[in-house]
Enzyme design. Structure first.
Site, short mmCIF file in Angstrom:
data_model
loop_
_atom_site.label_atom_id
_atom_site.label_comp_id
_atom_site.label_asym_id
_atom_site.label_seq_id
_atom_site.Cartn_x
_atom_site.Cartn_y
_atom_site.Cartn_z
N LYS A 130 0.65 -3.90 -16.50
CA LYS A 130 -0.40 -2.90 -16.75
C LYS A 130 -1.75 -3.33 -16.15
O LYS A 130 -1.95 -4.51 -15.83
CB LYS A 130 -0.51 -2.68 -18.26
CG LYS A 130 0.73 -2.01 -18.87
CD LYS A 130 0.51 -1.69 -20.34
CE LYS A 130 1.74 -1.02 -20.95
NZ LYS A 130 1.52 -0.65 -22.37
N ASN A 154 -1.84 -4.35 -23.59
CA ASN A 154 -0.77 -5.30 -23.94
C ASN A 154 0.07 -5.75 -22.74
O ASN A 154 1.22 -6.13 -22.90
CB ASN A 154 0.08 -4.74 -25.08
CG ASN A 154 0.74 -3.43 -24.71
OD1 ASN A 154 0.57 -2.94 -23.60
ND2 ASN A 154 1.52 -2.88 -25.62
N HIS A 206 4.82 -2.95 -19.70
CA HIS A 206 5.63 -1.83 -20.22
C HIS A 206 7.09 -2.09 -19.90
O HIS A 206 7.40 -2.67 -18.86
CB HIS A 206 5.22 -0.51 -19.57
CG HIS A 206 6.29 0.55 -19.70
ND1 HIS A 206 6.47 1.27 -20.84
CD2 HIS A 206 7.28 0.94 -18.84
CE1 HIS A 206 7.51 2.09 -20.68
NE2 HIS A 206 8.01 1.90 -19.47
P1 ATP Z 1 5.54 0.59 -23.74
O1 ATP Z 1 6.09 2.00 -23.91
O2 ATP Z 1 4.21 0.55 -23.00
O3 ATP Z 1 6.54 -0.34 -23.15
P2 ATP Z 1 6.09 0.05 -26.52
O4 ATP Z 1 7.37 0.78 -26.27
O5 ATP Z 1 6.16 -1.33 -27.07
O6 ATP Z 1 5.21 -0.01 -25.20
P3 ATP Z 1 4.99 2.48 -27.61
O7 ATP Z 1 5.04 2.81 -29.06
O8 ATP Z 1 5.91 3.20 -26.67
O9 ATP Z 1 5.16 0.89 -27.47
O10 ATP Z 1 3.48 2.68 -27.16
C1 ATP Z 1 3.16 2.86 -25.78
C2 ATP Z 1 1.88 2.13 -25.47
O11 ATP Z 1 0.82 2.77 -26.18
C3 ATP Z 1 1.83 0.69 -25.96
O12 ATP Z 1 2.42 -0.23 -25.09
C4 ATP Z 1 0.35 0.46 -26.06
O13 ATP Z 1 -0.23 0.23 -24.77
C5 ATP Z 1 -0.13 1.81 -26.57
N1 ATP Z 1 -0.22 1.85 -28.05
C6 ATP Z 1 0.81 1.86 -28.93
N2 ATP Z 1 0.38 1.91 -30.19
C7 ATP Z 1 -0.98 1.94 -30.11
C8 ATP Z 1 -2.04 1.99 -31.09
N3 ATP Z 1 -1.78 2.05 -32.38
N4 ATP Z 1 -3.30 1.98 -30.62
C9 ATP Z 1 -3.59 1.95 -29.30
N5 ATP Z 1 -2.64 1.90 -28.34
C10 ATP Z 1 -1.36 1.89 -28.72
MG MG Z 2 7.43 2.69 -25.34
#
Ligand code: ATP
Ligand code: MG
Length: 138
Positions: free
Chosen positions: A9, A112, A115
């Site tokens: 990212k 974070n 992805h």
């Molecule tokens: P990704 O889809 O990016 O691999 P993930 O599957 O672990 O991550 P998701 O729940 O799909 O998590 O969330 C997508 C992305 O949205 C997260 O990686 C993070 O960057 C962002 N995100 C998730 N939860 C929050 C939150 N509570 N506040 C801010 N940003 C968030």
């Molecule tokens: Mg996700």
């Protein structure tokens, strides 16, 4: 063999963690089958995270994901989808296990570092979206 879609990212690229993350990927046994550095438009970021459209962080997330270049990749390994999710660690770096990428390189639950696709269907969709029509080299 399975393929998954991964992103380094914009926060991690900006912090110059790209090389270290790629080293972890290769040392963990993944083969990088395709890779491109690109900057997503806001519209592309919105499309990519469409499942999160109703979430309160959607605007902030899509701004962040389009804030600078990221590295998009096709990673191949046995059980690549689950193994890449394990290597990334929990969404929130504060909750991620030691020796995971998000623990090491993530700054916050939003910024974070990486992805990863969460299922075979999303992997196929995301790979097709970012690498349309590509013949993954062997
Ligand atoms: P990704 O889809 O990016 O691999 P993930 O599957 O672990 O991550 P998701 O729940 O799909 O998590 O969330 C997508 C992305 O949205 C997260 O990686 C993070 O960057 C962002 N995100 C998730 N939860 C929050 C939150 N509570 N506040 C801010 N940003 C968030
Ligand atoms: Mg996700």
């Amino acid at each position: 063999m399975e393929r998954t879609f991964a992103i380094i990212k914009p926060d991690a690229v900006q912090s110059r963690y790209t090389g270290r993350i790629l080293q972890c990927i290769e040392e963990s046994g993944f083969t990088i089958r395709a890779m491109q550095m690109r900057r997503l438009s806001v519209t592309e970021a919105e499309g990519f995270y469409d499942v999160h459209r109703a979430r309160p962080f959607f605007g902030s997330l899509t701004q962040f994901m389009s804030s600078g270049p990221c590295v998009v990749m096709a990673l191949e390994a046995e059980h690549a989808i689950a193994r890449w999710r394990m290597l990334m660690g929990a969404t929130d770096p504060a909750k991620a296990d030691v020796a995971t990428l998000r623990k090491e390189f993530g700054a916050s639950i939003e910024h974070n570092a990486t992805h990863g696709s969460d299922a075979p269907e999303t992997a196929a969709y995301e790979l097709g979206y970012f690498f349309p029509g590509i013949e993954f080299s062997k």
